[in-house]
Design a protein around this motif. Sequence first.
Motif, PDB file in Angstrom:
ATOM      1  N   ARG A   1      50.366  46.614  73.454  1.00 58.53           N
ATOM      2  CA  ARG A   1      50.214  45.889  72.433  1.00 58.53           C
ATOM      3  C   ARG A   1      48.874  44.912  72.767  1.00 58.53           C
ATOM      4  NH1 ARG A   1      51.626  45.285  67.120  1.00 58.53           N
ATOM      5  NH2 ARG A   1      53.372  46.250  67.830  1.00 58.53           N
ATOM      6  N   CYS A   2      48.697  44.130  73.714  1.00 61.41           N
ATOM      7  CA  CYS A   2      47.691  43.601  74.007  1.00 61.41           C
ATOM      8  C   CYS A   2      46.323  44.331  74.093  1.00 61.41           C
ATOM      9  CB  CYS A   2      47.578  42.928  75.330  1.00 61.41           C
ATOM     10  SG  CYS A   2      49.062  41.885  75.631  1.00 61.41           S
ATOM     11  N   VAL A   3      46.329  45.785  74.574  1.00 63.82           N
ATOM     12  CA  VAL A   3      44.929  46.525  74.870  1.00 63.82           C
ATOM     13  C   VAL A   3      44.510  47.071  73.476  1.00 63.82           C
ATOM     14  CG1 VAL A   3      44.153  48.765  75.840  1.00 63.82           C
ATOM     15  CG2 VAL A   3      45.403  47.099  77.276  1.00 63.82           C
ATOM     16  N   TYR A   4      45.377  47.460  72.676  1.00 62.51           N
ATOM     17  CA  TYR A   4      45.149  48.388  71.496  1.00 62.51           C
ATOM     18  C   TYR A   4      45.153  47.276  70.103  1.00 62.51           C
ATOM     19  CZ  TYR A   4      44.125  52.312  68.543  1.00 62.51           C
ATOM     20  OH  TYR A   4      43.649  53.210  67.544  1.00 62.51           O
ATOM     21  N   TYR A   5      45.726  46.032  70.238  1.00 63.35           N
ATOM     22  CA  TYR A   5      45.786  45.248  68.989  1.00 63.35           C
ATOM     23  C   TYR A   5      45.007  43.975  69.276  1.00 63.35           C
ATOM     24  CZ  TYR A   5      49.118  48.319  67.026  1.00 63.35           C
ATOM     25  OH  TYR A   5      49.787  49.614  66.263  1.00 63.35           O
ATOM     26  N   LEU A   6      45.511  43.208  70.448  1.00 64.69           N
ATOM     27  CA  LEU A   6      44.931  41.780  70.574  1.00 64.69           C
ATOM     28  C   LEU A   6      43.604  41.607  71.123  1.00 64.69           C
ATOM     29  CD1 LEU A   6      48.360  40.007  71.758  1.00 64.69           C
ATOM     30  CD2 LEU A   6      47.533  40.563  69.344  1.00 64.69           C
ATOM     31  N   VAL A   7      43.204  42.670  71.976  1.00 63.94           N
ATOM     32  CA  VAL A   7      41.823  42.431  72.490  1.00 63.94           C
ATOM     33  C   VAL A   7      40.776  42.853  71.409  1.00 63.94           C
ATOM     34  CG1 VAL A   7      39.987  43.396  73.999  1.00 63.94           C
ATOM     35  CG2 VAL A   7      42.261  42.778  74.747  1.00 63.94           C
ATOM     36  N   PRO A   8      41.125  44.105  70.730  1.00 65.44           N
ATOM     37  CA  PRO A   8      40.177  44.241  69.564  1.00 65.44           C
ATOM     38  C   PRO A   8      40.145  43.469  68.358  1.00 65.44           C
ATOM     39  CG  PRO A   8      41.500  46.359  70.257  1.00 65.44           C
ATOM     40  CD  PRO A   8      41.930  45.128  70.874  1.00 65.44           C
ATOM     41  N   LEU A   9      41.349  42.783  68.369  1.00 68.60           N
ATOM     42  CA  LEU A   9      41.415  41.544  67.383  1.00 68.60           C
ATOM     43  C   LEU A   9      40.352  40.537  67.626  1.00 68.60           C
ATOM     44  CD1 LEU A   9      42.561  40.317  64.821  1.00 68.60           C
ATOM     45  CD2 LEU A   9      44.251  39.409  66.109  1.00 68.60           C
ATOM     46  N   ALA A  10      40.306  39.877  68.903  1.00 69.96           N
ATOM     47  CA  ALA A  10      39.485  38.965  69.445  1.00 69.96           C
ATOM     48  C   ALA A  10      38.144  39.442  69.086  1.00 69.96           C
ATOM     49  CB  ALA A  10      39.949  38.695  70.861  1.00 69.96           C
ATOM     50  N   VAL A  11      37.889  40.639  69.507  1.00 65.11           N
ATOM     51  CA  VAL A  11      36.352  41.031  69.461  1.00 65.11           C
ATOM     52  C   VAL A  11      36.077  41.205  67.914  1.00 65.11           C
ATOM     53  CG1 VAL A  11      34.731  42.971  69.892  1.00 65.11           C
ATOM     54  CG2 VAL A  11      36.530  42.472  71.578  1.00 65.11           C
ATOM     55  N   GLY A  12      36.974  41.743  66.992  1.00 66.84           N
ATOM     56  CA  GLY A  12      36.649  41.782  65.606  1.00 66.84           C
ATOM     57  C   GLY A  12      36.540  40.523  64.905  1.00 66.84           C
ATOM     58  N   LEU A  13      37.136  39.564  65.271  1.00 66.45           N
ATOM     59  CA  LEU A  13      37.157  38.217  64.803  1.00 66.45           C
ATOM     60  C   LEU A  13      35.982  37.424  65.114  1.00 66.45           C
ATOM     61  CD1 LEU A  13      40.619  36.671  65.296  1.00 66.45           C
ATOM     62  CD2 LEU A  13      39.733  37.089  63.210  1.00 66.45           C
TER      63      LEU A  13
END
Length: 319
Positions: free
Chosen positions: A276-288
Motif C-alpha cells: 500500500r505504501c510502495v505502490y500507492y502512497l509513494v507514487p502519490l507523493a511524487v505525483g502531487l
Amino acid sequence: MGLLMLAVVAVAVGALRHILNDTSWDDIRAAVRRIGPARLLLSLGITAISYFVLTGYDVIAQRIIGRRTRYPVAALASFTSYIFSHNFGFAVLTGGTARWRVYRHAGLTLGEVAQIMVLAGVTFWCGVFLLLGIGLVLRPGALTIGTLEISAATRVTTGLMLLAAIAVTLFVLHRAAGRSLKLFGWTLVLPTVSLALGQLALAAIDIALATAALFVLVPDLSLAAFPELILGYVVAFVSGLLAHAPGGVGVFEAVMLVALPRIDRATLFAALLVYRCVYYLVPLAVGLVLFLLHETGWLRPHTGPREQEGLLPAAPPAA
C-alpha cells in the motif's frame, strides 16, 4: 458521495477485521520485519517500471486518434491521472481532471482528452480480461474464494469465454479498420488490430509488474504461486475499483486475503500493508509534487506556437 465512500470503507475495514480475527498483530509486525530492505527496494524498482509502462496507455491512445504530444507531456498526464484515480477513486473525476489540466496546456481539446481517457480505460480493462481469462484457464483444480467454490469446468469455461470475447473484439476491429464510433455526439476512433494488440500487451505487462511488486514482498513465496497471485490481484483490484473506495482501501486487502487462503495470512497482510505504501502512497507523493510544479508553471510547456506547447506534428489516425 463522500458519505458513500466512508460507508464502503467502513464495511471493507469491518470485513477485514473479521478475516484477521485469528491473526495477531505481533505476527503481522514480525512478518513486516521479515520483508527487509532488499525486498522493499526491489518492490520500489518494479513499481517504478510499472508506472513507466503505464504511461504507454496515453502514448498509444494518442497514436490511435492521430495526435502526438511530446513524451514528457503524455507521461505527466498519464502518471498523475493514474496515481490520483488509484488513491482517490472515481477515476473519471479525479484522473480525468488531472489529464485535462495537463493536456489543455499542450493544445489538446476536451474531446481529444476524453478519447484518450476512454481508450486508456479500454486498454486497462482488456488487459484485465486477458489475464483473468488466462488465469482461469491455466489455474489447476477448483477455484475457492472464501466459502465460494467454483468447479474446474466452470472456471475453464468462464476463462475461455473471456478469451473468446477478446478474439471477437479483435476480429471486429479488423473488419472495421479505419472507422469511427459515434455515441451521443462523441466520436471515438477505433484502433487497428496491431494497435489493439499493442494495447493488450501493454496492459498485461503493466498488471503483471504491479503484481510482481507485491510478489517480491512475500518472503518464501515460490515462483509457481505467481499465476495464482495474479488471478487474486486482478479480482481484488477490480473489486476495489467497483467499490469506489479510495485506493480500494480495505476492499483490495480483504479480497486478496480471501482469494489466497493458501498463503499465511499474517505474511500476506504484512506484504499488503507495505505494498500500500510502495505502490500507492509513494507514487502519490511524487505525483502531487509533479502536478503542483505543473500547475505553478515549472513543468508547463511555454506558451507560443503549437510546436512549443508540447505538440509534435500530428500523426495520421490509426487506419
